[in-house]
Design a protein around this motif. Structure first.
Motif, PDB file in Angstrom:
ATOM      1  N   LEU A 139      -1.142  11.016  -0.937  1.00 45.23           N
ATOM      2  CA  LEU A 139      -1.332   9.836  -0.024  1.00 45.23           C
ATOM      3  C   LEU A 139      -2.769   9.499   0.197  1.00 45.23           C
ATOM      4  N   CYS A 140      -3.041   8.857  -0.855  1.00 44.33           N
ATOM      5  CA  CYS A 140      -4.509   8.515  -1.095  1.00 44.33           C
ATOM      6  C   CYS A 140      -4.962   7.386  -0.180  1.00 44.33           C
ATOM      7  N   ARG A 141      -4.019   6.616   0.336  1.00 40.91           N
ATOM      8  CA  ARG A 141      -4.469   5.264   1.176  1.00 40.91           C
ATOM      9  C   ARG A 141      -4.216   5.612   2.745  1.00 40.91           C
ATOM     10  N   SER A 142      -3.322   6.603   2.784  1.00 44.40           N
ATOM     11  CA  SER A 142      -3.140   6.953   4.423  1.00 44.40           C
ATOM     12  C   SER A 142      -4.292   7.209   5.301  1.00 44.40           C
TER      13      SER A 142
ATOM     14  N   TYR B 158       2.306   1.481  -3.489  1.00 39.18           N
ATOM     15  CA  TYR B 158       1.224   2.085  -4.387  1.00 39.18           C
ATOM     16  C   TYR B 158       1.029   3.643  -4.193  1.00 39.18           C
ATOM     17  N   GLU B 159       1.115   4.199  -3.043  1.00 30.49           N
ATOM     18  CA  GLU B 159       0.861   5.575  -2.785  1.00 30.49           C
ATOM     19  C   GLU B 159       2.060   6.198  -3.409  1.00 30.49           C
ATOM     20  N   ASN B 160       3.178   5.671  -3.348  1.00 29.27           N
ATOM     21  CA  ASN B 160       4.557   6.328  -3.856  1.00 29.27           C
ATOM     22  C   ASN B 160       4.460   6.318  -5.136  1.00 29.27           C
TER      23      ASN B 160
ATOM     24  N   SER C 168      -2.736  10.304  10.386  1.00 29.56           N
ATOM     25  CA  SER C 168      -1.827  11.513   9.939  1.00 29.56           C
ATOM     26  C   SER C 168      -1.886  12.466  10.856  1.00 29.56           C
TER      27      SER C 168
ATOM     28  N   ALA D 214       0.736  -1.286   0.006  1.00 27.31           N
ATOM     29  CA  ALA D 214      -0.131   0.078   0.065  1.00 27.31           C
ATOM     30  C   ALA D 214       0.787   1.193  -0.013  1.00 27.31           C
ATOM     31  N   GLU D 215       1.976   1.236   0.654  1.00 27.90           N
ATOM     32  CA  GLU D 215       2.851   2.192   0.758  1.00 27.90           C
ATOM     33  C   GLU D 215       3.608   2.494  -0.624  1.00 27.90           C
TER      34      GLU D 215
ATOM     35  N   ASN E  95       1.827   6.311  -7.108  1.00 27.68           N
ATOM     36  CA  ASN E  95       0.814   7.371  -7.543  1.00 27.68           C
ATOM     37  C   ASN E  95       0.540   8.706  -6.901  1.00 27.68           C
ATOM     38  N   TYR E  96       1.813   9.129  -6.160  1.00 21.04           N
ATOM     39  CA  TYR E  96       1.658  10.085  -5.647  1.00 21.04           C
ATOM     40  C   TYR E  96       1.400  11.504  -6.306  1.00 21.04           C
TER      41      TYR E  96
END
Length: 125
Positions: free
Chosen positions: A82-85, A72-74, A90, A69-70, A76-77
């Motif tokens: 950070l669409c999945r955080s 994937y976020e990186n 946070s 997931a991390e 697609n950033y």
């Protein structure tokens, strides 16, 4: 003239799942992992994540594999941040860091200002 066909995304997540599992194992490994091996898994998984169809199946895979997931976020950033955080987590972390910094600053200020001592001769001639 060459016509390009639209990029079709994969719906079978078997390879993606295997790579996500492998990345999780590498992340949790108590034994040192070679940089080339780690890089290879990350590059292959990033490539797979770029080819899979977004949706509930991908979401479930990413929910159960935090390292994937991390990644994937990186990857697609630029498109989604950070669409999945989790926003609440946070924000809580940011608030906690601010409180800790504020406390540290106030301790530093309190230590740098010497305590006021009464002058025993003050007001006496």
């Amino acid at each position: 003239m060459n016509a390009t066909k639209p990029h079709s995304r994969k719906t079978d997540l078997t390879v993606t799942h295997v790579l996500a599992e492998l990345l999780e194992r590498l992340e949790r490994s108590k034994v040192p992992v070679g940089a080339e091996q780690y890089r290879s898994v990350v590059q292959h998984l990033a490539s797979e994540l770029g080819d899979v169809e977004p949706g509930t199946a991908l979401g479930a895979l990413l929910d159960s594999h935090p390292a994937a997931a991390e990644l994937y976020e990186n990857v697609n950033y630029q498109y989604a941040g950070l669409c999945r955080s989790a926003l609440d987590a946070s924000l809580a972390a940011e608030r906690q860091a601010k409180e800790i910094l504020d406390r540290a600053m106030s301790r530093t200020l309190n230590r740098s200002i010497p305590p006021h001592k009464e002058d025993p001769t003050h007001g006496k001639s």
